[in-house]
Design an enzyme around this catalytic site. Structure first.
Site, short mmCIF file in Angstrom:
data_model
loop_
_atom_site.label_atom_id
_atom_site.label_comp_id
_atom_site.label_asym_id
_atom_site.label_seq_id
_atom_site.Cartn_x
_atom_site.Cartn_y
_atom_site.Cartn_z
N GLU A 50 0.87 -1.17 0.00
CA GLU A 50 0.00 0.00 0.00
C GLU A 50 0.91 1.22 0.00
O GLU A 50 1.64 1.46 0.97
CB GLU A 50 -0.93 0.04 1.22
N ASP A 75 5.07 4.94 3.55
CA ASP A 75 4.75 6.36 3.68
C ASP A 75 5.99 7.09 4.17
O ASP A 75 6.92 6.46 4.68
CB ASP A 75 3.58 6.58 4.65
N ASP A 124 -2.10 11.69 -3.07
CA ASP A 124 -2.19 13.09 -3.48
C ASP A 124 -2.41 13.14 -5.00
O ASP A 124 -1.59 12.63 -5.77
CB ASP A 124 -0.88 13.80 -3.12
N LYS A 128 -1.51 19.97 -10.26
CA LYS A 128 -0.66 20.81 -11.11
C LYS A 128 0.63 20.12 -11.54
O LYS A 128 1.38 20.67 -12.35
CB LYS A 128 -0.32 22.11 -10.37
N ASP A 158 -10.78 9.78 -4.54
CA ASP A 158 -11.93 10.67 -4.69
C ASP A 158 -11.70 11.66 -5.81
O ASP A 158 -12.60 12.43 -6.16
CB ASP A 158 -12.16 11.44 -3.39
#
Length: 223
Positions: A50, A75, A124, A128, A158
């Site tokens: 993950e 992470d 994330d 941009k 999402d």
């Protein structure tokens, strides 16, 4: 920096299921478990990653459902990883481990064909900077260094922009087979989406409460 955060960073150093290796050490010595993750888990079960795991909600939940698989959450945020690693030790979930590193370095931690599955969960969307998206071609090329043949990847987000970018711009240029895709996971009753609905991260529950649809793609790498 808060006292609790410092405390957690110190405790992270004592966790046997959390690995933190600095860039210089990676350059000079490499990572001892690369190609030898079975030494840590004590078995040769398939490994699922993950990436951008936060507190490890997803890999912890999947590890409970699939004790015959091993899970590694990755992470850069040590305070978040503290929660996941501590939960895995407390339950216990011996089939879960965590790595604190930048995703750009992930191929330093796994040998060719050592990983069979990757989940990208609410990473994330980088609106941009498409090249920084975890489903961008440069990252998929990096994952290819350690993914097994016929490995499976999942993107759950999402972000409609990230979903469409991955589905319509990136995957058509790769040697992959899209197994499932939906722009509204919880209003889609296709049976192949059932596993993606089994687990919800903290952010997923928050987005659902806000009325945001959750998108999902699953694909198989042919090489």
């Amino acid at each position: 920096m808060g006292h609790h955060k410092l405390q957690r960073f110190a405790e992270n150093l004592t966790f046997p299921n959390l690995f933190q290796v600095g860039f210089d050490q990676l350059e000079q010595e490499g990572f001892a478990l690369r190609g030898h993750w079975s030494d840590h888990f004590g078995n040769d079960n398939p490994i699922t990653l993950e990436l951008g795991c936060g507190k490890g909600d997803y890999c912890l939940a999947l590890a409970r459902i699939h004790p015959d698989r091993n899970y590694v959450g990755v992470d850069i945020k040590g305070a978040r990883l503290w929660r996941g690693a501590k939960t895995a030790l407390e339950e216990p979930l011996p089939n879960v481990a965590f790595i604190r590193t930048r995703i750009e370095l992930i191929d330093r931690f796994f040998a060719p064909s050592e990983v069979s599955e990757i989940w990208l969960t609410f990473c994330d969307p980088q609106p941009k900077k498409p090249n920084k998206r975890l489903s961008a071609p440069r990252f998929l090329d990096a994952y290819a260094h350690f993914l097994a043949p016929q490995s499976v990847m999942h993107l759950k987000t999402d972000s409609q922009e990230l979903y469409e970018y991955t589905l319509n711009e990136v995957l058509p240029t790769r040697d992959v087979e899209v197994l499932a895709s939906t722009n509204d996971l919880y209003n889609d009753n296709v049976s192949t989406l059932s596993e993606a609905k089994m687990t919800q991260t903290f952010y997923e529950r928050m987005f659902l409460a806000e009325g945001k649809p959750i998108t999902y793609i699953q694909w198989k790498n042919n090489k």
